[in-house]
Design a protein around this motif. Sequence first.
Motif, PDB file in Angstrom:
ATOM      1  N   GLN A   1      53.425   8.156 -54.075  1.00 20.46           N
ATOM      2  CA  GLN A   1      53.306   6.799 -54.620  1.00 20.46           C
ATOM      3  C   GLN A   1      53.829   5.748 -53.644  1.00 20.46           C
ATOM      4  O   GLN A   1      53.432   4.589 -53.721  1.00 20.46           O
ATOM      5  N   THR A   2      54.718   6.162 -52.754  1.00 18.49           N
ATOM      6  CA  THR A   2      55.361   5.185 -51.877  1.00 18.49           C
ATOM      7  C   THR A   2      54.925   5.278 -50.419  1.00 18.49           C
ATOM      8  O   THR A   2      55.143   4.345 -49.657  1.00 18.49           O
ATOM      9  N   ARG A   3      54.338   6.420 -50.032  1.00 20.77           N
ATOM     10  CA  ARG A   3      53.947   6.591 -48.629  1.00 20.77           C
ATOM     11  C   ARG A   3      52.955   7.745 -48.513  1.00 20.77           C
ATOM     12  O   ARG A   3      52.889   8.602 -49.394  1.00 20.77           O
ATOM     13  N   PRO A   4      52.212   7.765 -47.414  1.00 16.39           N
ATOM     14  CA  PRO A   4      51.330   8.919 -47.204  1.00 16.39           C
ATOM     15  C   PRO A   4      52.162  10.177 -46.978  1.00 16.39           C
ATOM     16  O   PRO A   4      53.225  10.129 -46.354  1.00 16.39           O
ATOM     17  N   LEU A   5      51.682  11.282 -47.495  1.00 14.84           N
ATOM     18  CA  LEU A   5      52.384  12.550 -47.309  1.00 14.84           C
ATOM     19  C   LEU A   5      52.119  13.072 -45.904  1.00 14.84           C
ATOM     20  O   LEU A   5      51.036  12.888 -45.348  1.00 14.84           O
ATOM     21  N   ASP A   6      53.121  13.741 -45.343  1.00 18.46           N
ATOM     22  CA  ASP A   6      52.931  14.346 -44.029  1.00 18.46           C
ATOM     23  C   ASP A   6      52.198  15.682 -44.180  1.00 18.46           C
ATOM     24  O   ASP A   6      51.903  16.135 -45.289  1.00 18.46           O
ATOM     25  N   PHE A   7      51.927  16.325 -43.059  1.00 20.61           N
ATOM     26  CA  PHE A   7      51.150  17.565 -43.063  1.00 20.61           C
ATOM     27  C   PHE A   7      51.805  18.649 -43.923  1.00 20.61           C
ATOM     28  O   PHE A   7      51.135  19.320 -44.714  1.00 20.61           O
ATOM     29  N   ILE A   8      53.092  18.832 -43.774  1.00 17.20           N
ATOM     30  CA  ILE A   8      53.789  19.891 -44.527  1.00 17.20           C
ATOM     31  C   ILE A   8      53.741  19.592 -46.025  1.00 17.20           C
ATOM     32  O   ILE A   8      53.518  20.499 -46.839  1.00 17.20           O
ATOM     33  N   GLU A   9      53.916  18.353 -46.400  1.00 19.85           N
ATOM     34  CA  GLU A   9      53.858  17.976 -47.813  1.00 19.85           C
ATOM     35  C   GLU A   9      52.441  18.162 -48.371  1.00 19.85           C
ATOM     36  O   GLU A   9      52.273  18.672 -49.481  1.00 19.85           O
ATOM     37  N   ARG A  10      51.443  17.763 -47.610  1.00 17.85           N
ATOM     38  CA  ARG A  10      50.059  17.951 -48.061  1.00 17.85           C
ATOM     39  C   ARG A  10      49.736  19.439 -48.207  1.00 17.85           C
ATOM     40  O   ARG A  10      49.087  19.861 -49.162  1.00 17.85           O
ATOM     41  N   ASN A  11      50.216  20.224 -47.275  1.00 19.51           N
ATOM     42  CA  ASN A  11      50.016  21.666 -47.342  1.00 19.51           C
ATOM     43  C   ASN A  11      50.677  22.240 -48.597  1.00 19.51           C
ATOM     44  O   ASN A  11      50.125  23.120 -49.258  1.00 19.51           O
ATOM     45  N   SER A  12      51.853  21.739 -48.912  1.00 13.99           N
ATOM     46  CA  SER A  12      52.561  22.184 -50.112  1.00 13.99           C
ATOM     47  C   SER A  12      51.783  21.808 -51.378  1.00 13.99           C
ATOM     48  O   SER A  12      51.698  22.606 -52.322  1.00 13.99           O
ATOM     49  N   VAL A  13      51.219  20.615 -51.395  1.00 18.04           N
ATOM     50  CA  VAL A  13      50.401  20.192 -52.540  1.00 18.04           C
ATOM     51  C   VAL A  13      49.226  21.145 -52.716  1.00 18.04           C
ATOM     52  O   VAL A  13      48.967  21.639 -53.819  1.00 18.04           O
ATOM     53  N   GLU A  14      48.534  21.424 -51.621  1.00 13.52           N
ATOM     54  CA  GLU A  14      47.379  22.306 -51.695  1.00 13.52           C
ATOM     55  C   GLU A  14      47.768  23.690 -52.207  1.00 13.52           C
ATOM     56  O   GLU A  14      47.101  24.257 -53.072  1.00 13.52           O
ATOM     57  N   ARG A  15      48.841  24.220 -51.675  1.00  9.84           N
ATOM     58  CA  ARG A  15      49.289  25.565 -52.086  1.00  9.84           C
ATOM     59  C   ARG A  15      49.683  25.587 -53.561  1.00  9.84           C
ATOM     60  O   ARG A  15      49.313  26.506 -54.299  1.00  9.84           O
ATOM     61  N   SER A  16      50.423  24.588 -54.003  1.00 10.42           N
ATOM     62  CA  SER A  16      50.838  24.552 -55.409  1.00 10.42           C
ATOM     63  C   SER A  16      49.644  24.400 -56.336  1.00 10.42           C
ATOM     64  O   SER A  16      49.580  25.045 -57.394  1.00 10.42           O
ATOM     65  N   LEU A  17      48.682  23.570 -55.956  1.00 18.34           N
ATOM     66  CA  LEU A  17      47.473  23.435 -56.767  1.00 18.34           C
ATOM     67  C   LEU A  17      46.718  24.763 -56.829  1.00 18.34           C
ATOM     68  O   LEU A  17      46.260  25.175 -57.896  1.00 18.34           O
ATOM     69  N   GLN A  18      46.612  25.416 -55.695  1.00 21.41           N
ATOM     70  CA  GLN A  18      45.937  26.711 -55.648  1.00 21.41           C
ATOM     71  C   GLN A  18      46.621  27.711 -56.580  1.00 21.41           C
ATOM     72  O   GLN A  18      45.964  28.403 -57.365  1.00 21.41           O
ATOM     73  N   VAL A  19      47.938  27.787 -56.520  1.00 25.55           N
ATOM     74  CA  VAL A  19      48.681  28.767 -57.324  1.00 25.55           C
ATOM     75  C   VAL A  19      48.520  28.505 -58.816  1.00 25.55           C
ATOM     76  O   VAL A  19      48.274  29.434 -59.589  1.00 25.55           O
ATOM     77  N   ILE A  20      48.624  27.250 -59.241  1.00 25.83           N
ATOM     78  CA  ILE A  20      48.536  27.001 -60.687  1.00 25.83           C
ATOM     79  C   ILE A  20      47.122  27.233 -61.210  1.00 25.83           C
ATOM     80  O   ILE A  20      46.947  27.720 -62.322  1.00 25.83           O
ATOM     81  N   VAL A  21      46.107  26.917 -60.398  1.00 21.95           N
ATOM     82  CA  VAL A  21      44.737  27.180 -60.849  1.00 21.95           C
ATOM     83  C   VAL A  21      44.484  28.683 -60.895  1.00 21.95           C
ATOM     84  O   VAL A  21      43.870  29.192 -61.844  1.00 21.95           O
ATOM     85  N   GLU A  22      44.983  29.409 -59.915  1.00 23.56           N
ATOM     86  CA  GLU A  22      44.830  30.866 -59.950  1.00 23.56           C
ATOM     87  C   GLU A  22      45.572  31.467 -61.139  1.00 23.56           C
ATOM     88  O   GLU A  22      45.092  32.438 -61.737  1.00 23.56           O
ATOM     89  N   ALA A  23      46.692  30.891 -61.507  1.00 23.53           N
ATOM     90  CA  ALA A  23      47.405  31.358 -62.699  1.00 23.53           C
ATOM     91  C   ALA A  23      46.536  31.155 -63.945  1.00 23.53           C
ATOM     92  O   ALA A  23      46.472  32.032 -64.813  1.00 23.53           O
ATOM     93  N   ALA A  24      45.862  30.017 -64.018  1.00 21.11           N
ATOM     94  CA  ALA A  24      44.976  29.755 -65.160  1.00 21.11           C
ATOM     95  C   ALA A  24      43.838  30.768 -65.204  1.00 21.11           C
ATOM     96  O   ALA A  24      43.490  31.287 -66.280  1.00 21.11           O
ATOM     97  N   ILE A  25      43.283  31.064 -64.050  1.00 23.12           N
ATOM     98  CA  ILE A  25      42.170  32.020 -63.987  1.00 23.12           C
ATOM     99  C   ILE A  25      42.619  33.404 -64.421  1.00 23.12           C
ATOM    100  O   ILE A  25      41.970  34.059 -65.246  1.00 23.12           O
ATOM    101  N   VAL A  26      43.731  33.864 -63.879  1.00 28.81           N
ATOM    102  CA  VAL A  26      44.202  35.215 -64.217  1.00 28.81           C
ATOM    103  C   VAL A  26      44.632  35.287 -65.683  1.00 28.81           C
ATOM    104  O   VAL A  26      44.403  36.305 -66.344  1.00 28.81           O
ATOM    105  N   CYS A  27      45.192  34.213 -66.218  1.00 28.45           N
ATOM    106  CA  CYS A  27      45.535  34.199 -67.646  1.00 28.45           C
ATOM    107  C   CYS A  27      44.273  34.315 -68.498  1.00 28.45           C
ATOM    108  O   CYS A  27      44.252  35.051 -69.487  1.00 28.45           O
TER     109      CYS A  27
END
Length: 139
Positions: A29-55
């Motif tokens: 909300q306050t600044r663009p995310l750096d590469f590591i933060e963007r990577n973390s966002v992608e990974r967390s999104l991937q994990v929660i969606v995969e959790a939904a699929i496996v559930c």
Amino acid sequence: MNYDAYALAISEQVTQHIAALDELQLKAQTRPLDFIERNSVERSLQVIVEAAIVCAKHFLKSRKKPVPAEARAAIERVYEMLALTEPAVQEMRGAIGMRNAIIHDYLNLDWAYIDKVLLGRKYLNVRAFVKVILKQLKS
């Protein structure tokens, strides 16, 4: 099969990734995310969606129903069986599409789309779906 331990493990994982996404959403909300933060966002999104699929797949298996190999079909089957209206099935279809892009098309990933998901906290729809399915698995 008793799904209590499984539900607890999935719930803990989703909770941790949602907390990370919430923290990164505040930063975004306050600044663009750096590469590591963007990577973390992608990974967390991937994990929660995969959790939904496996559930969804475990839910179908627990009800002795055919389990589609395709993630979208499994999610849609659960929506039909439980007559779910929230979160909207379109939100979950979009989440699966986003996860597929993160995994399979990462070189062409449209960060603007991910940014909308993050800033709009759309990932909470996935958490809501997971909670509904885990409640069903425990009953």
